[in-house]
Motif scaffolding. Structure first.
Motif, PDB file in Angstrom:
ATOM      1  N   UNK A   1       0.833  -1.203   0.000  1.00 38.72           N
ATOM      2  CA  UNK A   1       0.000   0.000   0.000  1.00 38.72           C
ATOM      3  C   UNK A   1       0.865   1.249   0.000  1.00 38.72           C
ATOM      4  N   UNK A   2       1.907   1.247   0.826  1.00 37.34           N
ATOM      5  CA  UNK A   2       2.832   2.390   0.862  1.00 37.34           C
ATOM      6  C   UNK A   2       3.490   2.589  -0.491  1.00 37.34           C
ATOM      7  N   UNK A   3       3.935   1.502  -1.105  1.00 33.33           N
ATOM      8  CA  UNK A   3       4.614   1.587  -2.394  1.00 33.33           C
ATOM      9  C   UNK A   3       3.655   2.067  -3.481  1.00 33.33           C
ATOM     10  N   UNK A   4       2.424   1.561  -3.464  1.00 33.52           N
ATOM     11  CA  UNK A   4       1.448   1.979  -4.467  1.00 33.52           C
ATOM     12  C   UNK A   4       1.097   3.449  -4.338  1.00 33.52           C
TER      13      UNK A   4
ATOM     14  N   UNK B   1     -12.194  10.133 -11.162  1.00 34.74           N
ATOM     15  CA  UNK B   1     -11.777  11.321 -10.409  1.00 34.74           C
ATOM     16  C   UNK B   1     -10.337  11.155  -9.900  1.00 34.74           C
ATOM     17  N   UNK B   2      -9.511  12.146 -10.118  1.00 28.97           N
ATOM     18  CA  UNK B   2      -8.110  12.063  -9.709  1.00 28.97           C
ATOM     19  C   UNK B   2      -7.977  11.811  -8.210  1.00 28.97           C
ATOM     20  N   UNK B   3      -8.878  12.390  -7.421  1.00 29.34           N
ATOM     21  CA  UNK B   3      -8.792  12.228  -5.967  1.00 29.34           C
ATOM     22  C   UNK B   3      -9.095  10.803  -5.519  1.00 29.34           C
ATOM     23  N   UNK B   4      -9.792  10.037  -6.352  1.00 26.65           N
ATOM     24  CA  UNK B   4     -10.151   8.665  -5.991  1.00 26.65           C
ATOM     25  C   UNK B   4      -9.148   7.643  -6.513  1.00 26.65           C
ATOM     26  N   UNK B   5      -8.268   8.057  -7.403  1.00 26.19           N
ATOM     27  CA  UNK B   5      -7.428   7.104  -8.133  1.00 26.19           C
ATOM     28  C   UNK B   5      -6.517   6.282  -7.231  1.00 26.19           C
ATOM     29  N   UNK B   6      -5.862   6.910  -6.268  1.00 22.83           N
ATOM     30  CA  UNK B   6      -4.930   6.174  -5.411  1.00 22.83           C
ATOM     31  C   UNK B   6      -5.654   5.060  -4.666  1.00 22.83           C
ATOM     32  N   UNK B   7      -6.843   5.365  -4.127  1.00 23.03           N
ATOM     33  CA  UNK B   7      -7.623   4.347  -3.409  1.00 23.03           C
ATOM     34  C   UNK B   7      -8.056   3.234  -4.355  1.00 23.03           C
ATOM     35  N   UNK B   8      -8.505   3.599  -5.556  1.00 29.34           N
ATOM     36  CA  UNK B   8      -8.957   2.597  -6.531  1.00 29.34           C
ATOM     37  C   UNK B   8      -7.802   1.694  -6.939  1.00 29.34           C
ATOM     38  N   UNK B   9      -6.636   2.286  -7.190  1.00 31.66           N
ATOM     39  CA  UNK B   9      -5.455   1.501  -7.569  1.00 31.66           C
ATOM     40  C   UNK B   9      -5.099   0.515  -6.462  1.00 31.66           C
ATOM     41  N   UNK B  10      -5.005   1.005  -5.232  1.00 28.17           N
ATOM     42  CA  UNK B  10      -4.615   0.149  -4.111  1.00 28.17           C
ATOM     43  C   UNK B  10      -5.623  -0.975  -3.900  1.00 28.17           C
ATOM     44  N   UNK B  11      -6.919  -0.645  -3.922  1.00 31.16           N
ATOM     45  CA  UNK B  11      -7.958  -1.657  -3.719  1.00 31.16           C
ATOM     46  C   UNK B  11      -7.908  -2.715  -4.814  1.00 31.16           C
TER      47      UNK B  11
END
Length: 198
Positions: A90-93, A173-183
């Motif tokens: 998660x940290x790396x992603x 949405x750019x703000x959601x991307x990190x969460x979507x990628x990690x999930x």
């Protein structure tokens, strides 16, 4: 006054090259179709000076991507990957996503200019880091072992770049991307027994 030669001339050339590469990174990150003229203007150098260092656009794109990935690798090298492999991933992603988001257009320019083999070669450092983390997670029993490791590493790469493409196209949405990628990555790497029954 005698012409400038030796170390000073070399230092001037190195500064010129660094300025051109920085301008290429910035220009291509905004517009993957940025021309040689656009980049020369951004670097405040003439076309002849630019061509003296980079004979064609492909070599300049290669240099820009190489420099961006080198900077990114330095950033990722500082990410704490100790502890549980899932948490470390998660940290790396999170760190990887911020770098990918910044360089999506640059990667698009590279994909349109450079051979796929060269792009894979330039991403070797990141792939090795992800592979090591996945292997550790497999030993810990938190990542699946039923699929080839190279496929799992490539999936992480595809998901990151796929999300960047979706953001760029306005479909995510750019703000959601990190969460979507990690999930998505965590779900993909989870052992089959962790997936809910269909």
């Amino acid at each position: 006054m005698p012409p400038t030669t030796g170390p000073r001339r070399r230092a001037d050339a190195e500064r010129s090259i660094a300025r051109i590469i920085a301008a290429a990174r910035k220009s291509l990150s905004v517009n993957p179709d940025a021309s040689i003229d656009d980049i020369a203007k951004a670097a405040a150098v003439g076309r002849m000076t630019l061509y003296g260092h980079f004979p064609n656009r492909a070599e300049l794109v290669d240099a820009a991507l190489t420099d961006a990935l080198r900077s990114g690798d330095e950033t990722l090298a500082d990410v704490d990957l100790n502890g549980n492999a899932r948490d470390a991933l998660t940290q790396l992603l999170d760190s990887s996503w911020s770098l990918v988001a910044e360089s999506t257009a640059l990667l698009i320019a590279a994909q349109a200019t450079l051979p796929e083999e060269r792009i894979r070669e330039l991403h070797t450092g990141h792939a090795v880091r992800v592979e090591g983390l996945i292997r550790r997670g497999q030993r810990e029993g938190v990542f699946r072992t039923d699929l080839p490791i190279t496929w799992l590493v490539n999936l992480v790469h595809y998901i990151l770049n796929g999300a960047a493409a979706e953001v760029r196209a306005g479909r995510m949405p750019a703000d959601d991307a990190a969460h979507i990628v990690t999930t998505t990555v965590q779900s993909t790497l989870a052992p089959p027994r962790d997936h809910p029954e269909r």
